[in-house]
Design an enzyme around this catalytic site. Structure first.
Site, PDB file in Angstrom:
ATOM      1  CE1 TYR A  77      92.634 -18.632  20.719  1.00  0.00           C
ATOM      2  CE2 TYR A  77      92.944 -16.749  19.814  1.00  0.00           C
ATOM      3  CZ  TYR A  77      92.312 -17.938  19.675  1.00  0.00           C
ATOM      4  OH  TYR A  77      92.222 -17.436  18.346  1.00  0.00           O
ATOM      5  CE  LYS A  78      95.156 -21.125  18.081  1.00  0.00           C
ATOM      6  NZ  LYS A  78      95.100 -20.898  16.876  1.00  0.00           N
ATOM      7  CG  ASP A 127      99.274 -17.370  11.661  1.00  0.00           C
ATOM      8  OD1 ASP A 127      99.532 -17.462  13.139  1.00  0.00           O
ATOM      9  OD2 ASP A 127      98.217 -17.822  10.673  1.00  0.00           O
ATOM     10  NE  ARG A 165      94.098 -29.204  17.365  1.00  0.00           N
ATOM     11  CZ  ARG A 165      94.558 -28.675  17.440  1.00  0.00           C
ATOM     12  NH1 ARG A 165      94.838 -27.558  16.079  1.00  0.00           N
ATOM     13  NH2 ARG A 165      93.676 -27.433  17.773  1.00  0.00           N
TER      14      ARG A 165
HETATM   15  C1  LIG Z   1      94.784 -20.185  16.441  1.00  0.00           C
HETATM   16  C2  LIG Z   1      95.063 -19.328  15.246  1.00  0.00           C
HETATM   17  C3  LIG Z   1      94.178 -18.581  14.402  1.00  0.00           C
HETATM   18  C4  LIG Z   1      93.427 -18.026  15.596  1.00  0.00           C
HETATM   19  O1  LIG Z   1      92.233 -16.639  14.614  1.00  0.00           O
HETATM   20  P1  LIG Z   1      91.678 -16.014  15.787  1.00  0.00           P
HETATM   21  O2  LIG Z   1      91.642 -14.767  14.419  1.00  0.00           O
HETATM   22  O3  LIG Z   1      91.941 -15.459  16.927  1.00  0.00           O
HETATM   23  O4  LIG Z   1      90.241 -16.960  14.859  1.00  0.00           O
HETATM   24  C5  LIG Z   1      94.408 -17.943  12.649  1.00  0.00           C
HETATM   25  N1  LIG Z   1      95.702 -18.814  12.049  1.00  0.00           N
HETATM   26  C6  LIG Z   1      96.217 -19.524  13.200  1.00  0.00           C
HETATM   27  C7  LIG Z   1      96.878 -20.402  12.338  1.00  0.00           C
HETATM   28  C8  LIG Z   1      96.623 -20.418  14.132  1.00  0.00           C
HETATM   29  O5  LIG Z   1      96.591 -21.526  14.643  1.00  0.00           O
END
Ligand SMILES: *Cc1c(COP(=O)(O)O)cnc(C)c1O
Length: 411
Positions: free
Chosen positions: A221-222, A196, A370
């Site tokens: 979106y990050k 991930d 954070r």
């Molecule tokens: C932000 C994040 C997610 C987000 O998942 P969504 O399905 O977009 O809510 C998942 N896994 C990690 C490690 C993240 O940092």
């Protein structure tokens, strides 16, 4: 110690300084939350308006072919591939990170019949663990999630491990896993790896093929700045694309969706991992963020991210009272992603006081503050100023007001 003149010099010499203008950020805000939601690229609005008027408005349903909306997941996926060390045809834009996790985790497990264990780090991002639990719950007891502390992962891989599912950067500590070493350790035991990269894509160089990764998911979106709820992406190494199957066998993953046949037949390549209709407008906004990220030199990005982190640690330790405040992230820049976390027993209230003073980070229970350090739009001077404001909030006790203790629904 770094002084004001040094900081001005660092900003003057910053090869990425020009990227700040590519984003629209409010005045008087030091935005240290791009690891949660990146700011809008300056042209995201124009791109949305353009797709709305020139494609949707002008071509209506014919946009699927005239504007190749149908090819959008793969076309924009190929751009993301360049950011994460993948080949064209190995990445698609689709769904959310959570849904992509489900699809790829199921596909990976099916490639390792006879092995029951999905192995993950105990403090992985909750949705990753929840998705694995949901998948295990559908398996009639044939699959289980096992979690161990992050440092014990390599030793915990055994001949029952089907898939090792890891977050490249820990969302709470900012610690960075060695993707190549852990992938090799898993392969040696016959297991597959699903990475991930939600907290690394766009913030630091990611090299999925260099690490021989099998599967990966990531967030739009990050650090890709694709907008709230932006579509996510998924990666399937070419060598697995023939055998791997998505359990969400929607029509957009069908070999010939417009034959409207009664039976599912997976498309070739990465397309089989699509499920439903692509979110065209959201992908247009996401593409604006991806284009900015693609223009940046990945080496410069990593160097600046590390320098910002080192500077923040140095300034916080020089200026802030040490009692109650601790560094929660690895001290060595090479062991970190692009965020610095500090713990404080009143971290929630301290963060609310910071936010009111324009320093926007976030809080993760039980006591973690954070600070996301996005190298594309932050200046060294911002980091210095954030540390000064934190010092002021702590030294004066300004955080200790009732209004800063009220917990909001989203922290
Ligand atoms: C932000 C994040 C997610 C987000 O998942 P969504 O399905 O977009 O809510 C998942 N896994 C990690 C490690 C993240 O940092």
């Amino acid at each position: 110690m770094t002084n004001d003149a040094d900081i001005a010099a660092l900003d003057a010499a910053d090869p990425l300084a020009g990227f700040r203008d590519a984003f629209s950020l409010p005045d008087n805000v030091i935005y240290l939350c791009g690891n949660s939601l990146g700011p809008p690229p300056r042209d995201a609005g124009d791109r949305l308006a353009q797709v709305t008027a020139d494609q949707w408005g002008a071509h209506l349903v014919r946009g699927w072919t005239e504007d190749d909306w149908i090819g959008l997941p793969g076309r924009v996926g190929d751009k993301v591939a360049r950011l994460v060390g993948a080949k064209p045809g190995e990445v698609a834009i689709a769904d959310s990170t959570s849904v992509n996790l489900f699809k790829l985790l199921a596909a990976a497990c099916d490639l390792r019949p006879g092995r029951a264990t999905i192995l993950s780090q105990a403090d992985n991002f909750p949705t990753d663990l929840y998705i694995a639990q949901g998948l295990a719950g559908l398996s009639n007891g044939n699959r289980r999630l096992r979690t161990v502390p992050a440092g014990d992962i390599a030793d915990a891989i055994d001949d029952d491990t089907a898939v090792v599912m890891l977050s490249h950067v820990d969302y709470r500590t900012g610690a960075l896993f060695d993707m190549a070493a852990l992938t090799a350790a898993a392969h040696e035991k016959g297991a597959l790896v699903l990475w991930d990269v939600a907290h690394s894509a766009g913030a630091l160089p990611v090299d999925l093929n260099g690490a021989n990764a099998d599967f990966a998911v990531g967030c739009g979106y990050k650090y890709l700045n694709g907008g709230p709820g932006a579509p996510a992406f998924l990666f399937v190494a070419e060598r697995h694309q023939g055998a791997a199957r998505s359990p969400l066998s929607g029509w957009m993953g069908h070999a010939t969706p417009f034959d409207f046949g009664p039976d599912y037949k997976p498309a070739d390549g990465i397309t089989r991992f699509l499920c439903g209709t692509p979110v065209v407008l959201a992908v247009a906004a996401l593409e604006a963020g991806i284009d900015v990220a693609l223009a940046a030199d990945p080496k410069a990005l990593r160097a600046k991210s590390q320098a910002l982190g080192d500077l923040f640690i140095e300034r916080v330790e020089a200026l802030c009272p040490a009692d109650d405040l601790s560094l929660f992230s690895p001290r060595a820049a090479t062991d970190r992603g692009s965020q610095i976390c500090l713990t404080h027993p009143q971290g929630y209230a301290v963060m609310q006081a910071l936010i009111e003073r324009g320093v926007v980070g976030d809080f993760r229970a039980p006591d973690i503050m954070r600070f996301g350090l996005a190298p594309l739009y932050l200046r060294h001077a911002d980091i210095d100023e954030a540390a000064r404001i934190l010092a002021e909030v702590l030294t004066t006790g300004a955080w200790d007001q009732p209004k800063y203790h009220d917990r909001a629904a989203v922290t």
